[in-house]
Design an enzyme around this catalytic site. Structure first.
Site, PDB file in Angstrom:
ATOM      1  N   GLN A 104       0.802  -1.219   0.000  1.00 22.64           N
ATOM      2  CA  GLN A 104       0.000   0.000   0.000  1.00 22.64           C
ATOM      3  C   GLN A 104       0.837   1.272   0.000  1.00 22.64           C
ATOM      4  OE1 GLN A 104      -2.828  -0.247   3.258  1.00 22.64           O
ATOM      5  NE2 GLN A 104      -3.642  -2.196   2.548  1.00 22.64           N
ATOM      6  N   HIS A 169      -1.425   0.771   5.511  1.00 24.18           N
ATOM      7  CA  HIS A 169      -2.093   1.830   6.281  1.00 24.18           C
ATOM      8  C   HIS A 169      -1.235   3.083   6.432  1.00 24.18           C
ATOM      9  CE1 HIS A 169      -5.366  -0.902   8.271  1.00 24.18           C
ATOM     10  NE2 HIS A 169      -5.168  -1.190   6.983  1.00 24.18           N
ATOM     11  N   GLU A 265     -16.035   4.272   7.847  1.00 25.18           N
ATOM     12  CA  GLU A 265     -16.832   5.300   8.501  1.00 25.18           C
ATOM     13  C   GLU A 265     -16.534   6.704   8.004  1.00 25.18           C
ATOM     14  OE1 GLU A 265     -15.754   4.173  12.600  1.00 25.18           O
ATOM     15  OE2 GLU A 265     -14.837   6.149  12.770  1.00 25.18           O
ATOM     16  N   TYR A 275     -11.858   9.553  17.852  1.00 22.53           N
ATOM     17  CA  TYR A 275     -12.824   8.849  17.004  1.00 22.53           C
ATOM     18  C   TYR A 275     -12.805   7.339  17.193  1.00 22.53           C
ATOM     19  CZ  TYR A 275     -14.083  13.353  15.441  1.00 22.53           C
ATOM     20  OH  TYR A 275     -14.562  14.639  15.458  1.00 22.53           O
TER      21      TYR A 275
END
Length: 390
Positions: A104, A169, A265, A275
């Site tokens: 990634q 990530h 989300e 969060y």
């Protein structure tokens, strides 16, 4: 790699399919905290798009940014940035640093300064190789040369701390705030031992950062800018992996982050707020096991405005402000990797009132932007830049 050739291939007009997620959830025992927090009603206002493939042959494109003259900057994960202008795609720009392009990683987002016509300032993010096989999200800035062939004076203004031995990530959207600063999103690096650092405000993992666009210095409105026990660049925390971010018409930041198996989300991150990840989340581990204690709510942690289970796998985002689709004015448009569509959300206030998937089957949508005439410009993992218009 040969320079990709700009193509114009007009496809048959297909109506956008107005349907919400009907698949069984991965976490059937979890319940939303309020009405329409998930699986909002289908929009039925008749918005349809025509697809026009503008470029084929890009190599894992990731980021897209519009210049004032109508040209586009496009990043490719292996470490190349190109300029698309007047129907032609440039050779890779000179002046970019080495990237860690595994999995990634690679060259990721690109953003253009609001005063680009004067400053020619560009920002870009990437997975930066570090010592010992580690890496981290970095943001650099430079100026586009007058002939459009290079980025000049490139300087790294942000480095995610700590570095980690992970190839996943990196997060990495860049959003200019219109006041000289930029928001930068990061991920928590995916691996189990790094995941809890999304809750650690002494790290940059799993955060939204707000920094000066020239120097990378923390901005005064940040919760720890004056001290108080956290990194001064932090705006908000408790995020998993944010790959979608944009400002609304009021100048407020909205983001969409990847969940695990369920739990993508939508949030409107505010300074100093938590969060929740990985303490609270909707969805489950990829193995099907419960994440942590299986909590979806906890005191001191914010609820998402909206979530998906199963996921859309979000990447790229725009809040529509064009003229071509007046019925979409103010709607949130999100690239869907797994949904292979542009996911449209209509808001009433700050809540989601309806959902539609535009251009279903277009491919894995990596980024979405609004063209000067109001058309949508969409990058796909399959290597295409596609224009969506009436």
């Amino acid at each position: 790699m040969k320079t990709a050739i700009a193509l114009v291939a007009v496809l048959a007009a297909t109506p956008a399919l107005a349907q919400v997620n009907q698949a069984p959830p991965n976490a059937p025992n979890q319940k939303p905290a309020f009405e329409n927090q998930t699986r909002a009603p289908a929009l039925s206002d008749g918005v349809a798009v025509r697809q026009q493939v503008v470029i084929r042959g890009l190599d894992s494109p990731w980021g897209l940014a519009l210049l004032p003259d109508g040209a586009w900057l496009i990043t490719e994960k292996p470490g190349r940035m190109r300029l698309f202008a007047d129907g032609a795609l440039s050779e890779p720009l000179k002046g970019l640093p080495k990237v860690d392009a595994r999995s990634q990683g690679g060259l990721l987002d690109v953003a253009v300064a609001p005063d680009f016509a004067q400053s020619r300032r560009v920002w870009f993010s990437y997975a930066e190789p570090r010592e010992g096989g580690k890496n981290g999200t970095a943001v650099a800035t430079g100026t586009l040369s007058a002939d459009g062939t290079a980025l000049e004076g490139v300087e790294v203004i942000f480095r995610q701390d700590p570095a980690w031995a992970s190839d996943k990530h990196f997060g990495s959207r860049i959003v200019p705030d219109g006041k000289g600063g930029i928001f930068v999103t990061t991920g928590e690096r995916s691996v189990i031992d790094a995941r809890p650092l999304a809750q650690d405000v002494n790290t940059h993992l799993g955060k939204v950062l707000h920094i000066d666009g020239k120097t990378g210095a923390p901005l005064s409105g940040n919760p720890f800018a004056q001290g108080g026990g956290g990194k001064p660049e932090i705006w908000s925390w408790g995020h998993r992996n944010i790959q979608s971010a944009a400002l609304d018409g009021q100048g407020r930041l909205w983001t969409v982050e990847h969940g695990a198996k369920g739990g993508d989300e939508l949030n409107r991150p505010e300074a100093g707020k938590n969060y929740g990840w990985p303490v609270i989340t909707y969805g489950v581990e990829y193995s099907g096991k419960t994440i942590g204690k299986g909590l979806t709510q906890a005191e001191g942690m914010e609820q998402p405005v909206y979530y998906w289970d199963p996921v859309i796998a979000p990447s790229g985002m725009a809040i529509y402000d064009g003229a071509m689709f007046p019925e979409m004015r103010g709607d949130i448009l999100i690239g869907g990797l797994k949904s292979a569509s542009v996911v449209r959300l209509k808001l009433q206030g700050d809540r989601v009132a309806g959902e539609q998937h535009l251009a279903q089957g277009i491919g894995r949508v990596r980024d979405v932007a609004v063209a000067p005439d109001g058309a949508l410009m969409v990058l796909t993992d399959e290597g295409a830049l596609v224009r969506l218009a009436r």
